[in-house]
Design a protein around this motif. Structure first.
Motif, short mmCIF file in Angstrom:
data_model
loop_
_atom_site.label_atom_id
_atom_site.label_comp_id
_atom_site.label_asym_id
_atom_site.label_seq_id
_atom_site.Cartn_x
_atom_site.Cartn_y
_atom_site.Cartn_z
N TYR A 132 21.61 -38.48 48.48
CA TYR A 132 20.69 -38.92 47.41
C TYR A 132 21.01 -38.10 46.16
O TYR A 132 20.39 -37.09 45.87
CB TYR A 132 19.24 -38.72 47.83
N MET A 133 22.04 -38.56 45.45
CA MET A 133 22.53 -37.79 44.31
C MET A 133 21.55 -37.75 43.15
O MET A 133 21.62 -36.89 42.29
CB MET A 133 23.87 -38.36 43.83
N THR A 161 10.76 -42.31 50.11
CA THR A 161 10.29 -42.32 51.50
C THR A 161 10.16 -40.91 52.08
O THR A 161 9.46 -40.71 53.08
CB THR A 161 11.25 -43.13 52.40
N ALA A 162 10.85 -39.95 51.47
CA ALA A 162 10.79 -38.53 51.89
C ALA A 162 11.20 -38.32 53.35
O ALA A 162 10.87 -37.30 53.95
CB ALA A 162 9.38 -37.97 51.65
N MET A 163 11.94 -39.25 53.91
CA MET A 163 12.28 -39.14 55.33
C MET A 163 13.29 -38.04 55.62
O MET A 163 13.47 -37.64 56.78
CB MET A 163 12.80 -40.48 55.85
N TRP A 164 13.97 -37.54 54.58
CA TRP A 164 14.89 -36.42 54.78
C TRP A 164 14.16 -35.24 55.42
O TRP A 164 14.70 -34.56 56.30
CB TRP A 164 15.47 -35.97 53.44
N LYS A 223 16.01 -29.07 52.29
CA LYS A 223 16.21 -28.40 50.99
C LYS A 223 17.70 -28.31 50.67
O LYS A 223 18.09 -28.47 49.51
CB LYS A 223 15.58 -27.00 51.02
N ARG A 224 18.50 -28.03 51.67
CA ARG A 224 19.94 -27.96 51.42
C ARG A 224 20.48 -29.27 50.84
O ARG A 224 21.34 -29.28 49.98
CB ARG A 224 20.67 -27.63 52.75
N MET A 225 19.94 -30.39 51.32
CA MET A 225 20.40 -31.70 50.84
C MET A 225 19.75 -32.08 49.51
O MET A 225 20.43 -32.57 48.60
CB MET A 225 20.11 -32.78 51.89
N LEU A 226 18.46 -31.84 49.37
CA LEU A 226 17.74 -32.32 48.19
C LEU A 226 17.77 -31.35 47.02
O LEU A 226 17.36 -31.69 45.91
CB LEU A 226 16.30 -32.66 48.56
N LEU A 233 24.04 -31.88 61.13
CA LEU A 233 22.75 -31.50 60.56
C LEU A 233 21.57 -32.07 61.33
O LEU A 233 20.45 -31.60 61.19
CB LEU A 233 22.66 -31.97 59.11
N GLY A 234 21.83 -33.10 62.13
CA GLY A 234 20.75 -33.76 62.85
C GLY A 234 20.12 -34.90 62.06
O GLY A 234 19.05 -35.39 62.42
#
Length: 335
Positions: free
Chosen positions: A185-186, A196-199, A209-212, A226-227
């Protein structure tokens, strides 16, 4: 009198010929669709999605391959309608979601939004936050129909599942992904927030947090580590892996599937899923109307969308001060 009767008889024959031809053509299409395991009438009904059923499995395929299945104004609603159709079909036990062509879904179709005057990603100032929220929240609910579907949902990701496309994928119960595919999600770098906040619920706090906090894209292999997804396999094995799992699940009674899914989903609902999504959807609108969001919009209009996106994803542009970063100067200072 005989002339009139002759003409009437000829007209009757012609009408019968047309009627029979149409009937035969319709029957041919139905028979051919059965040979291809496709429900002709269901497939013809949707404009952005293909829907078909076979052996207790409903197949929902995002079908805008010419634009990498990007999301227009109709797709979210049709997606939800397909999920409802599968849930109302007593022969269907499980839903498989995929994308036609080279990618699963590349995110929102910004060219569609630009051309459609009724849909504005960025409003004129002062902007109405509730107008933005109600439109985007509706899309969030359409995506979440996959999560709230009584019947289990499997997502098959090949190519890209980016931005809004990742929102759709992460609403599914189980995700299988090709090793070479990408998900991310760049827009969290500027101009967006995943509604959706499903991350969060899939990854946990630190990994989310690492992704977003980076907006990075990751491969299927990294996503499995990462799962974020259940399994990543080579592209050529993806279809077989999905079919194997879908068939295994489809042999379980529908009522058993519904009960297990309700129990599991309820834990996320009790953790405040709806409240989190309310904030995420509001923040998505704020991100598009913040000073940085406006700078990104203006930049994309002046240098072109592709250039602005490249600058955003590479981290070479300072959206707060609306100037490129002086990378060379920063490197020298670090030395």
């Amino acid at each position: 009198m005989s002339v009139i009767l002759t003409k009437s008889f000829n007209l009757f024959n012609q009408t019968n010929i047309v009627s029979n031809t149409s009937k035969h053509l319709g029957q041919f299409l139905v028979n051919r669709s059965k040979q291809l395991n496709i429900n002709y009438y269901q497939r013809a009904y949707f404009k952005t999605i293909n829907y078909e059923t076979n052996n207790r499995i409903a197949y929902i395929t995002l079908n805008r391959p010419e634009v990498l299945n990007s999301i227009d104004g109709l797709m979210p609603k049709e997606l939800s309608e397909c999920v409802e159709k599968a849930n109302n079909d007593s022969s269907v036990h499980i839903i498989v979601l995929s994308g036609a062509g080279k990618a699963f879904c590349s995110g929102y179709d910004l060219s569609f939004n630009a051309k459609n005057k009724n849909v504005k990603a960025v409003q004129d100032m002062p902007w109405d936050s509730m107008k933005d929220y109600t439109y985007m929240k509706q899309n969030t609910e359409y995506f979440m129909s996959l999560f709230r579907s009584f019947k289990p949902t499997i997502c098959k990701i090949h190519g890209d599942a980016l931005a809004g496309g990742s929102d759709i994928a992460l609403c599914c119960d189980i995700i299988l992904m090709a090793n070479e595919a990408h998900i991310g999600y760049m827009g969290v770098r500027v101009w967006g927030c995943p509604t959706t906040a499903m991350w969060i619920y899939r990854l946990g706090i630190e990994k989310a947090k690492r992704m977003l906090l980076t907006g990075d894209k990751i491969t299927g292999i990294e996503a499995e580590k990462l799962g974020l997804v259940l399994k990543s396999v080579p592209q050529e094995q993806l279809n077989d892996e999905v079919e194997k799992l879908a068939h295994r699940i489809s042999t379980i009674p529908i009522n058993q599937l519904i009960m297990q899914k309700l129990v599991i989903n309820q834990t996320l609902e009790n953790m405040g899923l709806r409240t989190t999504q309310m904030f995420a959807t509001l923040f998505d609108g704020i991100a598009r109307h913040s000073p940085e969001g406006i700078a990104f919009k203006n930049r994309s209009e002046s240098v072109g969308w592709k250039t602005a996106v490249k600058e955003r994803d590479a981290g070479t542009y300072d959206w707060t001060n609306n100037v490129p970063f002086n990378i060379e100067k920063e490197d020298n200072n670090q030395k």
